[in-house]
Design an enzyme around this catalytic site. Structure first.
Site, mmCIF file in Angstrom:
data_model
loop_
_atom_site.group_PDB
_atom_site.id
_atom_site.type_symbol
_atom_site.label_atom_id
_atom_site.label_comp_id
_atom_site.label_asym_id
_atom_site.label_seq_id
_atom_site.Cartn_x
_atom_site.Cartn_y
_atom_site.Cartn_z
ATOM 1 N N GLY A 124 0.810 -1.220 0.000
ATOM 2 C CA GLY A 124 0.000 0.000 0.000
ATOM 3 C C GLY A 124 0.840 1.265 0.000
ATOM 4 O O GLY A 124 1.446 1.624 1.023
ATOM 5 N N GLY A 339 -14.047 -8.031 -35.773
ATOM 6 C CA GLY A 339 -15.290 -7.394 -36.211
ATOM 7 C C GLY A 339 -16.276 -7.319 -35.055
ATOM 8 O O GLY A 339 -15.873 -7.128 -33.896
ATOM 9 N N GLY A 340 -17.557 -7.500 -35.361
ATOM 10 C CA GLY A 340 -18.596 -7.376 -34.332
ATOM 11 C C GLY A 340 -18.384 -8.324 -33.164
ATOM 12 O O GLY A 340 -18.617 -7.964 -32.004
ATOM 13 N N GLU A 363 1.133 1.430 -11.213
ATOM 14 C CA GLU A 363 2.593 1.522 -10.943
ATOM 15 C C GLU A 363 3.258 2.664 -11.719
ATOM 16 O O GLU A 363 4.338 2.513 -12.289
ATOM 17 C CB GLU A 363 3.304 0.188 -11.214
ATOM 18 C CG GLU A 363 2.982 -0.810 -10.131
ATOM 19 C CD GLU A 363 3.944 -1.970 -10.036
ATOM 20 O OE1 GLU A 363 5.145 -1.782 -10.240
ATOM 21 O OE2 GLU A 363 3.467 -3.069 -9.739
#
Ligand SMILES: Cc1cc2nc3c(=O)[nH]c(=O)nc-3n(C[C@H](O)[C@H](O)[C@H](O)COP(=O)(O)OP(=O)(O)OC[C@H]3O[C@@H](n4cnc5c(N)ncnc54)[C@H](O)[C@@H]3O)c2cc1C
Length: 388
Positions: A124, A339-340, A363
């Site tokens: 953290g 494509g789709g 980061e």
């Protein structure tokens, strides 16, 4: 110069690829859709020695280097970037901070268990008000007798809800600015510490991104990592290693996109031909393969330099920026080739398109990598001028 992996490295690459295809691939979409953390698979990787690759055997590690580590992260991320980021945050952020800055007792106590997967780790640094400007952290640590008392909140911590051990950065001397930030190890279930909100993300949904809350959290004095005020410089060293793994993550994800696009382009037929017969598609494949090759060279060069113990800040920042930016382009081209179908849930391209996005931010965003590269270039130029 030798651009080849040796036999042992090739064997490792093959083993990780087989593991990823067998144990991860069948579950990727399920984990993604449910936002499910693949704890059992991560524990399995621990048993295989994949959670402590870069640490010496006396601390439970595999005694390998960054080249091997990057190979493994690349192969895991080729199949699932979420697994890649879980392993990377655990290894090159949490464990590596303890390994680089910790004393013998701390390394024996924590790195040994993190390396085998008995413990899972988180790291953290980021806070709600300090991201790119990590040196403006607000979380505090105050010495009281034989203890430290932590107060504050970290955000965006990968593995936060599942971590047995977290390394956190907190201000111990506000007046000393970044030289007044120290690092601490906190074990889960310590009174006053709890993971908070889980972020519901666009991509990398099987990885856990958590808030960490410290409310008069008391930890023993011996949980200080490195010297008082050493936390921030150590965190920067940790990020130098961490960013190589982010380059490898995006390299693996780009390779996954390329493999899928190549296969699809040979199967999909329009105007009576496979779409791979059209020059427009061939050019996309050529651009993808070329950018992947460049990312691979930069990523492996950074890992190779790191293994030789040289200063690699510039090369790492270049690899991180180039590999993440080009992977985004490669994945976008793969969507176009599909494509789709490329944007339909359940297709690999749709997931990769979401998964890759955070890597240009995490980061150190691309803008921050440019600041680092420019700073290194200008410092170098100053030294050259002085020595002329
Ligand atoms: C999926 C994920 C996982 C993460 N895991 C962790 C973790 O395990 N541990 C941890 O500590 N953090 C973690 N982070 C946090 C991450 O490192 C930060 O998000 C990142 O450093 C950027 O900070 P920020 O989000 O606050 O953006 P900000 O710093 O607010 O930046 C916003 C924008 O401004 C730009 N910017 C900022 N400063 C400058 C400047 N000086 N010049 C030019 N542009 C600038 C940025 O590049 C960005 O585009 C994670 C983030 C994500 C998304």
């Amino acid at each position: 110069m030798d651009f080849q992996l040796n036999d042992e490295q090739l064997h490792l690459k093959k083993s990780v690829r087989e593991f990823a295809e067998r144990e991860i691939k069948p579950n990727v979409m399920k984990w993604d859709e449910a936002g499910e953390f693949p704890l059992a698979t991560i524990k399995e990787l621990g048993k295989l020695g994949m959670l402590g690759m870069i640490f010496p055997p006396e601390y439970g590690g595999a005694g390998m280097g960054y080249v091997e580590y990057v190979t493994a992260i690349e192969e895991l991320s080729r199949v699932d970037g979420s697994v890649g980021i879980i392993v990377a945050a655990h290894t090159s952020l949490c464990s590596n901070h303890i390994f680089l800055a910790g004393n013998e007792a701390q390394k024996k106590k924590y790195v040994s268990k993190l390396s085998t997967g008995e413990f899972l780790g988180a790291w953290g640094l980021t806070e709600p008000s300090s991201g790119s400007d990590a040196g403006s952290a607000r979380m505090t640590a105050v010495r009281k007798g034989n203890n430290w008392v932590l107060n504050g909140t970290k955000t965006f911590c990968t593995n936060g809800h599942y971590a047995d051990v977290v390394v956190v950065l907190a201000v111990t001397d506000r007046a000393a600015h970044t030289h007044g930030i120290s690092a601490f190890v906190v074990e889960k279930d310590t009174k006053g510490f709890r993971p908070g909100k889980k972020e519901n993300k666009l991509g990398l949904r099987a990885s856990d991104t958590a808030e960490l809350i410290f409310d008069d959290c008391v930890i023993p004095a011996e949980n200080l990592l490195g010297g008082e005020g050493q936390g921030f410089p150590d965190a920067m060293r940790v990020l130098d290693g961490g960013r190589i793994s982010i380059a490898a993550l995006s390299l693996g994800m780009a390779e996954g996109a390329y493999d899928a696009a190549l296969k699809y382009s040979k199967q999909r037929r329009q105007f009576g031909k496979a779409i791979s017969d059209f020059q427009a598609i061939q050019w996309k494949l050529a651009d993808m393969a070329t950018e992947i090759d460049a990312a691979r060279l930069q990523t492996y060069r950074a890992a190779w330099l790191r293994d030789r113990g040289g200063l690699v800040t510039r090369e790492v920042a270049m690899a991180k920026m180039a590999a993440t930016e080009s992977a985004q382009r490669t994945i976008d081209r793969a969507v176009q080739i599909f494509g789709g179908r490329g944007v339909v849930q359940g297709e690999i391209t749709e997931r990769l398109y979401r998964d890759i996005r955070a890597l240009r931010i995490y980061e150190g965003a691309t803008e921050v990598q440019k600041l680092i590269i420019a700073r290194e270039l200008l410092n170098e130029a100053r030294v050259h001028e002085k020595n002329r």
